[in-house]
Motif scaffolding. Structure first.
Motif, PDB file in Angstrom:
ATOM      1  N   ALA A   1       0.833  -1.209   0.000  1.00  0.00           N
ATOM      2  CA  ALA A   1       0.000   0.000   0.000  1.00  0.00           C
ATOM      3  C   ALA A   1       0.862   1.251   0.000  1.00  0.00           C
ATOM      4  O   ALA A   1       0.569   2.219  -0.711  1.00  0.00           O
TER       5      ALA A   1
ATOM      6  N   LYS B   1       2.051   2.000  -3.228  1.00  0.00           N
ATOM      7  CA  LYS B   1       0.925   2.288  -4.120  1.00  0.00           C
ATOM      8  C   LYS B   1       0.749   1.227  -5.214  1.00  0.00           C
ATOM      9  O   LYS B   1       0.411   1.527  -6.354  1.00  0.00           O
TER      10      LYS B   1
ATOM     11  N   PRO C   1      -4.325  -1.397  -2.898  1.00  0.00           N
ATOM     12  CA  PRO C   1      -4.968  -0.841  -1.700  1.00  0.00           C
ATOM     13  C   PRO C   1      -4.820  -1.833  -0.544  1.00  0.00           C
ATOM     14  O   PRO C   1      -4.886  -3.053  -0.750  1.00  0.00           O
TER      15      PRO C   1
END
Length: 203
Positions: free
Chosen positions: A155, A158, A161
């Motif tokens: 996460a 990126k 999620p």
């Protein structure tokens, strides 16, 4: 009362009858680490998220190797397996793979080894219900922690999620570890009891 009679039951585990050769154990763990990575990369026919996440059937290998062969062997097999898998699957990300994924997957081999493999003899691992329960408990707990840490790393980078990754990566790893670890541990312990080549002092 004799010295033998006064010893606590677990002070001298029965599986520690002869000294282990550290070189043998490390080489053995490295070999299993490579095998683990290859199986993770190429033996996952069930797709959870097509093309992205597969059901990792052999996720149980580091916990089982750790329990049967020792904490160092378990950690090396998990860490190296994660690195080899990343390279073969094209998902190798240096910071993530080497510092988070590798270490956390290595811990799935180390922690069960410390709290299960070091507690029971091979005979007990093959027969005792308590050993089976402990294998599920400790391998399950460290796998949940591993999944949370790995998903947090992904996460931050990126890539996925966080909670989406927790759901699918959790299903990918936790289910096969909870099912496979006790079954393969018990079968492996039965086989290894008669393996004269195995150093009985697991490291």
């Amino acid at each position: 009362m004799s010295t033998t009679d006064s010893q606590p039951r677990n002070s001298q585990p029965k599986n520690k009858k002869k000294r282990s050769n550290p070189v043998f154990s490390i080489v053995f763990a490295v070999i299993w680490g490579v095998i683990t990575g290859v199986l993770w990369a190429y033996a996952n026919p069930i797709q959870l998220v097509p093309g992205i996440i597969q059901w990792r059937i052999f996720a149980f290998l580091p916990p089982v190797i750790g329990i049967l062969f020792g904490p160092i062997s378990g950690f090396i097999s998990g860490y190296l397996g994660s690195v080899v898998w990343g390279l073969l699957a094209g998902t190798f990300i240096p910071a993530h793979t080497l510092l988070v994924d590798g270490i956390m997957v290595g811990l799935t081999g180390l922690i069960p080894a410390l709290f299960v493999g070091n507690k029971y003899t091979l005979e007990e691992l093959a027969t005792r219900k308590k050993a089976l329960i402990d294998a599920v408990l400790y391998s399950g707990m460290i796998t949940v922690i591993m999944v949370l840490a790995v998903c947090a790393s992904l996460a931050v980078l990126k890539i996925f999620p966080f909670w989406w990754a927790v759901l699918w990566i959790g299903l990918s790893d936790i289910v096969p570890i909870l099912i496979g670890t006790p079954i393969v541990m018990r079968y492996g312990a039965k086989v290894l009891q008669s393996a004269t080549w195995l150093p009985e002092q697991r490291i």
